[in-house]
Design an enzyme around this catalytic site. Structure first.
Site, short mmCIF file in Angstrom:
data_model
loop_
_atom_site.label_atom_id
_atom_site.label_comp_id
_atom_site.label_asym_id
_atom_site.label_seq_id
_atom_site.Cartn_x
_atom_site.Cartn_y
_atom_site.Cartn_z
N GLU A 95 0.87 -1.18 0.00
CA GLU A 95 0.00 0.00 0.00
C GLU A 95 0.90 1.22 0.00
OE1 GLU A 95 -3.15 0.20 2.99
OE2 GLU A 95 -2.69 2.33 3.30
N GLU B 141 -1.73 11.33 4.27
CA GLU B 141 -2.78 11.10 5.27
C GLU B 141 -2.67 12.21 6.31
OE1 GLU B 141 -3.84 6.67 6.21
OE2 GLU B 141 -1.66 6.89 6.26
#
Length: 272
Positions: free
Chosen positions: A107, A112
């Site tokens: 991933e 974020e």
């Protein structure tokens, strides 16, 4: 948006006796043969089990089945949202999960962030900071993201005040993320021919359980010559804003957080 403001679902139905089935009404966007259909597209509220209908609705856009990428450059220009327990993300997920379930197939998190005010939330966890991370490992409890993560913090203001460019440069030799210009790198990870990620993570000494068999290398058959598996496959892009969560992204007992990650009733605590 709040579910009780944008649908016909009432507060009482959020808490008990109601079923949302996006598969039945034809609006579920998850492939019918996916193992995630029930989790993504069906929700049932029950006061007996303290399960509720998600009280917040939010967008998740992705390029799965439309556009995949194996090496290259991505730039997303965005302003990030602020608000308690908001979790915006710009990330990539493997198209085919060639090496197995998460995180064996990897991933890539370009950005974020958290929406909570930096005046009430701990330093490094507020909306003036974002992080970039690679997730990889042979099992969920052996995710070595701690070796491939870094963050960037604004000295003034936060990411909601202006548009910024969040970028990714990726090839067989390296992955790096950057802010606004390729000169301002955030996460910089290089891959070395003589030390693939299997060795870098120290997985050769990992067991399924104490005294049990050793973990098998999911990347053993990779044709990569730089040791960058699982980051040698095609990924697709995701843009989303999540709310809440119990995986630890929002630590317990910080910033007046009204739920506990380990509680079965965490969604109900959040809603209350």
């Amino acid at each position: 948006t709040l579910t009780n403001e944008t649908t016909s679902i009432t507060n009482e139905q959020i808490l008990d006796g109601y079923t949302v089935n996006l598969t039945a009404d034809g609006t579920c966007s998850e492939p019918a043969d996916s193992s995630n259909v029930a989790a993504y597209c069906v929700a049932v509220s029950s006061s007996n089990t303290s399960t509720i209908i998600p009280p917040v609705r939010s967008a998740r856009l992705n390029t799965k089945g439309k556009l995949g990428l194996r090496y290259g450059r991505i730039e997303v220009t965005a302003r990030l949202p602020v608000g308690d327990w908001l979790w915006p993300a710009i990330w990539l997920f493997p198209t085919n999960s060639t090496y197995g379930t998460w995180p064996a197939s990897g991933e890539i998190d370009i950005m974020e962030s958290r929406g909570n005010s930096y005046q009430t939330y701990p330093a490094g966890l507020a909306p003036n900071t974002f992080s970039s991370t690679l997730h990889w490992g042979p099992a969920s409890y052996l995710d070595r993201y701690d070796l491939t993560t870094d963050s960037y913090t604004l000295q003034r203001g936060d990411w909601s005040e202006n548009f910024h460019t969040f970028g990714l440069e990726w090839d067989a030799r390296y992955i790096y993320t950057y802010l606004d210009t390729r000169l301002t790198r955030v996460l910089d990870t290089s891959f070395r021919r003589g030390k693939p990620l299997w060795q870098r993570g120290g997985f050769q000494n990992s067991r399924w359980y104490p005294g049990g068999p050793f973990i098998e290398n999911p990347w053993e058959n990779s044709t990569s010559t730089t040791g960058n598996a699982p980051f040698d496959q095609e990924f697709f892009l995701i843009l989303n804003v999540a709310v809440g969560g119990t995986n630890g992204f929002f630590p317990d007992d910080q910033g007046g957080k009204p739920w506990m990650n380990g509680h079965r009733d965490a969604p109900l605590e959040f809603w209350q």
